[in-house]
Scaffold this motif. Structure first.
Motif, mmCIF file in Angstrom:
data_model
loop_
_atom_site.group_PDB
_atom_site.id
_atom_site.type_symbol
_atom_site.label_atom_id
_atom_site.label_comp_id
_atom_site.label_asym_id
_atom_site.label_seq_id
_atom_site.Cartn_x
_atom_site.Cartn_y
_atom_site.Cartn_z
ATOM 1 N N ALA A 79 -10.452 7.469 -20.622
ATOM 2 C CA ALA A 79 -11.536 6.682 -20.033
ATOM 3 C C ALA A 79 -12.680 6.527 -21.030
ATOM 4 C CB ALA A 79 -12.021 7.331 -18.747
ATOM 5 N N ARG A 80 -13.007 7.597 -21.727
ATOM 6 C CA ARG A 80 -14.073 7.545 -22.733
ATOM 7 C C ARG A 80 -13.724 6.535 -23.823
ATOM 8 N NH1 ARG A 80 -14.503 12.731 -23.735
ATOM 9 N NH2 ARG A 80 -16.145 13.003 -22.215
ATOM 10 N N MET A 87 -9.591 2.590 -6.880
ATOM 11 C CA MET A 87 -9.725 3.996 -7.197
ATOM 12 C C MET A 87 -8.449 4.478 -7.882
ATOM 13 S SD MET A 87 -12.711 5.040 -6.010
ATOM 14 C CE MET A 87 -12.510 6.789 -6.072
ATOM 15 N N PRO A 88 -8.590 5.321 -8.888
ATOM 16 C CA PRO A 88 -7.404 5.866 -9.548
ATOM 17 C C PRO A 88 -6.458 6.509 -8.538
ATOM 18 C CG PRO A 88 -9.369 6.428 -10.776
ATOM 19 C CD PRO A 88 -9.827 5.787 -9.490
ATOM 20 N N GLY A 89 -5.175 6.224 -8.708
ATOM 21 C CA GLY A 89 -4.160 6.780 -7.833
ATOM 22 C C GLY A 89 -3.880 5.971 -6.577
ATOM 23 N N THR A 90 -4.689 4.969 -6.289
ATOM 24 C CA THR A 90 -4.486 4.160 -5.084
ATOM 25 C C THR A 90 -3.151 3.442 -5.144
ATOM 26 O OG1 THR A 90 -6.856 3.796 -4.844
ATOM 27 C CG2 THR A 90 -5.409 2.241 -3.714
ATOM 28 N N LYS A 91 -2.380 3.549 -4.072
ATOM 29 C CA LYS A 91 -1.084 2.882 -3.987
ATOM 30 C C LYS A 91 -1.293 1.385 -3.809
ATOM 31 C CE LYS A 91 3.375 3.227 -1.667
ATOM 32 N NZ LYS A 91 4.101 2.842 -2.836
ATOM 33 N N LEU A 92 -0.512 0.591 -4.525
ATOM 34 C CA LEU A 92 -0.585 -0.866 -4.457
ATOM 35 C C LEU A 92 0.687 -1.378 -3.782
ATOM 36 C CD1 LEU A 92 -1.833 -1.401 -8.112
ATOM 37 C CD2 LEU A 92 -3.212 -1.396 -6.022
ATOM 38 N N VAL A 93 0.540 -1.923 -2.599
ATOM 39 C CA VAL A 93 1.678 -2.378 -1.801
ATOM 40 C C VAL A 93 1.887 -3.874 -2.045
ATOM 41 C CG1 VAL A 93 2.617 -2.553 0.532
ATOM 42 C CG2 VAL A 93 1.163 -0.609 -0.098
ATOM 43 N N GLU A 94 3.076 -4.229 -2.532
ATOM 44 C CA GLU A 94 3.371 -5.615 -2.905
ATOM 45 C C GLU A 94 3.132 -6.601 -1.769
ATOM 46 O OE1 GLU A 94 7.308 -5.838 -4.533
ATOM 47 O OE2 GLU A 94 6.831 -4.460 -6.160
ATOM 48 N N ASP A 95 3.613 -6.290 -0.573
ATOM 49 C CA ASP A 95 3.432 -7.203 0.561
ATOM 50 C C ASP A 95 1.956 -7.460 0.852
ATOM 51 O OD1 ASP A 95 6.132 -7.620 1.024
ATOM 52 O OD2 ASP A 95 6.285 -5.962 2.460
ATOM 53 N N LYS A 96 1.175 -6.398 0.871
ATOM 54 C CA LYS A 96 -0.254 -6.542 1.158
ATOM 55 C C LYS A 96 -0.965 -7.331 0.066
ATOM 56 C CE LYS A 96 -0.755 -2.451 4.050
ATOM 57 N NZ LYS A 96 -1.402 -1.143 4.220
ATOM 58 N N LEU A 97 -0.600 -7.071 -1.170
ATOM 59 C CA LEU A 97 -1.205 -7.817 -2.276
ATOM 60 C C LEU A 97 -0.841 -9.296 -2.192
ATOM 61 C CD1 LEU A 97 -0.610 -5.293 -5.197
ATOM 62 C CD2 LEU A 97 -2.806 -5.909 -4.184
ATOM 63 N N GLY A 150 6.891 2.788 -6.290
ATOM 64 C CA GLY A 150 6.017 1.622 -6.332
ATOM 65 C C GLY A 150 4.920 1.738 -7.368
ATOM 66 N N ALA A 151 3.879 0.950 -7.151
ATOM 67 C CA ALA A 151 2.781 0.862 -8.104
ATOM 68 C C ALA A 151 1.560 1.598 -7.584
ATOM 69 C CB ALA A 151 2.433 -0.604 -8.354
ATOM 70 N N SER A 152 0.787 2.136 -8.515
ATOM 71 C CA SER A 152 -0.493 2.746 -8.160
ATOM 72 C C SER A 152 -1.455 2.537 -9.324
ATOM 73 C CB SER A 152 -0.332 4.232 -7.855
ATOM 74 O OG SER A 152 0.189 4.915 -8.975
ATOM 75 N N VAL A 153 -2.726 2.591 -9.012
ATOM 76 C CA VAL A 153 -3.759 2.439 -10.036
ATOM 77 C C VAL A 153 -3.652 3.622 -10.992
ATOM 78 C CG1 VAL A 153 -6.249 2.293 -10.452
ATOM 79 C CG2 VAL A 153 -5.253 1.193 -8.429
ATOM 80 N N ALA A 154 -3.739 3.329 -12.274
ATOM 81 C CA ALA A 154 -3.618 4.371 -13.292
ATOM 82 C C ALA A 154 -4.683 5.445 -13.113
ATOM 83 C CB ALA A 154 -3.733 3.757 -14.690
ATOM 84 N N GLU A 155 -4.342 6.644 -13.561
ATOM 85 C CA GLU A 155 -5.259 7.774 -13.501
ATOM 86 C C GLU A 155 -5.497 8.279 -14.925
ATOM 87 O OE1 GLU A 155 -4.698 10.434 -9.935
ATOM 88 O OE2 GLU A 155 -2.717 9.472 -9.993
ATOM 89 N N GLU A 163 -0.079 -2.932 -19.741
ATOM 90 C CA GLU A 163 -1.439 -2.747 -20.250
ATOM 91 C C GLU A 163 -2.035 -1.415 -19.796
ATOM 92 O OE1 GLU A 163 -3.740 -6.237 -19.329
ATOM 93 O OE2 GLU A 163 -2.219 -7.543 -20.177
ATOM 94 N N GLN A 164 -1.227 -0.606 -19.115
ATOM 95 C CA GLN A 164 -1.588 0.738 -18.645
ATOM 96 C C GLN A 164 -2.759 0.733 -17.655
ATOM 97 O OE1 GLN A 164 -2.077 2.969 -22.295
ATOM 98 N NE2 GLN A 164 0.137 3.172 -22.537
ATOM 99 N N VAL A 165 -2.889 -0.369 -16.920
ATOM 100 C CA VAL A 165 -3.894 -0.450 -15.866
ATOM 101 C C VAL A 165 -3.355 0.183 -14.590
ATOM 102 C CG1 VAL A 165 -5.242 -2.057 -14.434
ATOM 103 C CG2 VAL A 165 -4.926 -2.515 -16.883
ATOM 104 N N ILE A 166 -2.053 0.053 -14.395
ATOM 105 C CA ILE A 166 -1.390 0.665 -13.245
ATOM 106 C C ILE A 166 -0.186 1.460 -13.738
ATOM 107 C CG2 ILE A 166 -2.087 -1.207 -11.701
ATOM 108 C CD1 ILE A 166 0.951 -2.008 -11.721
ATOM 109 N N THR A 167 0.380 2.248 -12.839
ATOM 110 C CA THR A 167 1.584 3.011 -13.128
ATOM 111 C C THR A 167 2.675 2.528 -12.172
ATOM 112 O OG1 THR A 167 0.244 4.914 -13.731
ATOM 113 C CG2 THR A 167 2.561 5.336 -13.241
#
Length: 128
Positions: free
Chosen positions: A53-54, A1-11, A42-47, A32-36
């Protein structure tokens, strides 16, 4: 989901790789602008905006239609059967799990189609 935090340890644990490898992947995804990636956040899914998106979906439609034309031109009976089975599975999954099921089927669809083209790359970056 857009904005979801991506935690390095968990990944790293989920994929069985080191944090170093996860960081490398996150940097590439950020390029590639997939994440921010934000310093100290940290990292999060791009919004993406609605317009961004279109644009992505319009580009995918162009690429996928060309790939499908190439596939149909070269497809053998077994290739068409695999495609038909995938479409059937996608329809069933879509009726059972509206978006999650469809996305799961689409992830398997692209590599199968591209492998059937024989001249196409074997690893397709699925956008699901």
């Amino acid at each position: 989901m857009p904005g979801t935090k991506l935690v390095e340890d968990k990944l790293g644990q989920a994929f069985g790789v080191s944090r170093t490898r996860i960081r490398q992947v996150l940097i590439r995804l950020a390029q590639e602008q997939v994440i921010t990636l934000r310093p100290n956040k940290g990292a999060s899914v791009a919004e993406p905006t609605v317009d961004e998106a279109r644009e992505v979906f319009e580009a995918r439609a162009v690429v996928e239609s060309v790939l499908m034309q190439r596939f149909v031109a070269r497809a053998k009976a077994l290739d068409l059967k695999i495609l038909s089975d995938c479409i059937d599975a996608e329809e069933v999954a879509g009726s059972e799990l509206p978006m999650r099921g469809v996305q799961a089927c689409r992830c398997e669809e692209h590599p199968g189609l591209l492998a059937a083209l024989r001249s196409a790359p074997r690893s397709w970056p699925c956008t699901c």
